[in-house]
Design an enzyme around this catalytic site. Sequence first.
Site, PDB file in Angstrom:
ATOM      1  N   GLU A 189      23.714  43.522  52.210  1.00 18.55           N
ATOM      2  CA  GLU A 189      22.874  43.133  50.604  1.00 18.55           C
ATOM      3  C   GLU A 189      21.583  43.655  50.625  1.00 18.55           C
ATOM      4  O   GLU A 189      21.502  44.756  49.468  1.00 18.55           O
ATOM      5  CB  GLU A 189      22.873  41.296  51.687  1.00 18.55           C
ATOM      6  CG  GLU A 189      23.958  41.250  51.446  1.00 18.55           C
ATOM      7  CD  GLU A 189      24.381  40.461  50.279  1.00 18.55           C
ATOM      8  OE1 GLU A 189      24.117  41.054  48.771  1.00 18.55           O
ATOM      9  OE2 GLU A 189      25.842  40.109  50.389  1.00 18.55           O
ATOM     10  N   ARG A 193      21.629  46.637  47.107  1.00 22.53           N
ATOM     11  CA  ARG A 193      20.482  45.900  45.753  1.00 22.53           C
ATOM     12  C   ARG A 193      19.932  46.472  45.965  1.00 22.53           C
ATOM     13  O   ARG A 193      19.173  46.519  44.706  1.00 22.53           O
ATOM     14  CB  ARG A 193      20.598  44.085  46.162  1.00 22.53           C
ATOM     15  CG  ARG A 193      21.959  43.138  45.922  1.00 22.53           C
ATOM     16  CD  ARG A 193      21.564  41.846  47.066  1.00 22.53           C
ATOM     17  NE  ARG A 193      22.663  40.961  46.504  1.00 22.53           N
ATOM     18  CZ  ARG A 193      23.153  40.082  46.269  1.00 22.53           C
ATOM     19  NH1 ARG A 193      22.604  39.329  45.642  1.00 22.53           N
ATOM     20  NH2 ARG A 193      24.832  39.423  46.576  1.00 22.53           N
ATOM     21  N   ASP A 321      36.570  44.451  50.987  1.00 19.96           N
ATOM     22  CA  ASP A 321      36.828  45.521  49.714  1.00 19.96           C
ATOM     23  C   ASP A 321      36.078  46.513  49.857  1.00 19.96           C
ATOM     24  O   ASP A 321      36.686  47.868  49.725  1.00 19.96           O
ATOM     25  CB  ASP A 321      35.938  44.609  49.203  1.00 19.96           C
ATOM     26  CG  ASP A 321      35.297  43.772  49.155  1.00 19.96           C
ATOM     27  OD1 ASP A 321      34.348  44.210  50.073  1.00 19.96           O
ATOM     28  OD2 ASP A 321      34.475  42.674  48.105  1.00 19.96           O
ATOM     29  N   GLU A 454      33.775  41.156  39.255  1.00 20.99           N
ATOM     30  CA  GLU A 454      34.749  42.368  39.973  1.00 20.99           C
ATOM     31  C   GLU A 454      35.870  42.353  38.756  1.00 20.99           C
ATOM     32  O   GLU A 454      36.269  43.727  38.404  1.00 20.99           O
ATOM     33  CB  GLU A 454      35.387  41.510  41.105  1.00 20.99           C
ATOM     34  CG  GLU A 454      34.360  41.900  42.539  1.00 20.99           C
ATOM     35  CD  GLU A 454      33.901  40.811  42.317  1.00 20.99           C
ATOM     36  OE1 GLU A 454      33.601  39.844  41.632  1.00 20.99           O
ATOM     37  OE2 GLU A 454      33.057  41.035  43.167  1.00 20.99           O
ATOM     38  N   THR A 538      28.098  49.336  44.781  1.00 23.92           N
ATOM     39  CA  THR A 538      29.224  48.489  45.145  1.00 23.92           C
ATOM     40  C   THR A 538      28.688  47.437  43.555  1.00 23.92           C
ATOM     41  O   THR A 538      28.966  46.507  43.796  1.00 23.92           O
ATOM     42  CB  THR A 538      29.672  47.722  46.135  1.00 23.92           C
ATOM     43  OG1 THR A 538      30.792  47.090  45.574  1.00 23.92           O
ATOM     44  CG2 THR A 538      28.504  47.189  47.187  1.00 23.92           C
TER      45      THR A 538
END
Length: 581
Positions: A189, A193, A321, A454, A538
């Site tokens: 994360e 981010r 994913d 998504e 992502t």
Amino acid sequence: MARSRSSSSIRWRYVNPAYYLKRPKRLALLFMAFVFVSFFVWDRQTLVREHEEELLKLKEEMERLQNELGELTQEGGVSVKKINTTTKRTDLTKTDSFVPDPIETQRREKVKDAMVHAWTSYEKYAWGHDELQPQSKNGVDSFGGLGATLIDSLDTLYIMGLDDEFQRAKEWVANTLDFNKNYDASVFETTIRVVGGLLSAYDLSGDNVFLEKAKDIADRLLPAWNTPSGIPYNIINLAHGNAHNPGWTGGDSILADSGTEQLEFIALSQRTGDPKYQQKVENVILELNKTFPADGLLPIYINPHRGTASHSTITFGAMGDSFYEYLLKVWIQGNKTAEVKHYREMWETSMKGLLSLVRRTAPSSFTYISEKIGNSLIDKMDELACFAPGMIALGSSGYGPADSTKFLNLAEELAWTCYNFYQSTPTKLAGENYFFHSGQDMSVGTSWNILRPETVESLFYLWRLTGNKTYQDWGWNIFQAFEKNSRVEAGYVGLKDVNTGVKDNMMQSFFLAETLKYLYLLFSPPSVISLDEWVFNTEAHPLKIVPRLGLGLGLGSKQHKQPPTTTTRLRARREGRFGGT
Ligand code: DMJ
């Protein structure tokens, strides 16, 4: 007197044209002498000019080499060159020959209004905190107090031209952001981010403060990769550097958490000239490649000591994913050269595996990607897996014509399913996952919606790559459902249940980073963050594609000619199918 007159007339007879008219051989000789002398003089002049140009070029080359020499860093025996990506701000106002469509412009402005509403609410009630709780109007530190929403929003603000907001956020990053926190952070994360958000802001604005901060946080994350296999631990203390895995994985690392740092860390090495970031993350892929299965499908748990997969679920949804997403995107980031060929090969292998998971519902024949445990397929698909249509479309141009069409068609079918995850509920917002029971098409499993991006991400790629405006209409419908159900006085909230519309109390940072950005780009000219020049991480942070830092880590070493870019190949298709845009 007569004699002297006669000798002078003899001398002057050579300049008299009549003399030569009577003697054609001499005239020819004189002509040849004239041609020879003219050519000699012209040749000398050309040579001098060419030498002058050559000297100028050599001087410029010498200056360039001197500059590069200053930037060269020697570390661990590897010579690396810092790549200057951003000498100036990125100009996003160039729209080439794009003819503005009034509907697109109107929709884009509505999305921008939504961003202003989300951002001003965050500024007012949660400034500097990780996320805003819009109902209780306060901030929460779900990521250790790193200003996640603020950093996640930087590039969205920049792209939308919200300059004052961007400046205020930049001041906070420069003066207040402090990573020295005694906090056990998620490596994944924090990378997608914070490292991704800061690098994207750096690439767009050219402001060094973002690069310095990205380096600071990445240095704190790096010890996570110090495991026997090099597969990282997924949690690390930002102040002390102690790393471990969450208890609930039984000591294993999570596939997506371990294989979704490559874009950011490679970009960081390119921009700092320091290879250590790239080395750590590329080694993970080399390690996984050693035991990569024939179908390219890895279970979601990997043992960081052995470097091999543990028996667990195979999925393109939660925890799997973005591992697959990054295989493709590192190949794109690496300019599709031989050095990154193994990423593309691994991705294509995984796509074969994906095909083996594809099923169709009855009665409506919706295409979906099932999950797998051992040899058993599970008829379930997460909304998280709805990034896959976009990924497949993006990678389709790397195949030959037949496979390219096959994969693009699959991407379009999957996008239709994902859109129907939204359309099939009373709120027109998708639940978290869906089950496909025999004869029943799709039914919501976990029924919350937390503002995830998504599906709109895939619509963005499909619109860019096919030019089919239907994808814009679908995105617009989803946006309107967010406006209707999720917009509250102080920001946007998720829904606890997409059937009832009951609201939760959280504005996820990815709503500003991803959902609103992809929607905005869906209604913007394709030259705004062109897919030929940028690759999205992502968390939807665009990173500029620059020459690769050659560390000799790849399986191949020779560089080969860059194939046609995704958009050039697909533009031809788009012009054929949809008459051009
Ligand atoms: C984001 O943080 C990223 O897109 C990640 O890859 C998956 N989950 C969220 C959004 O749903």
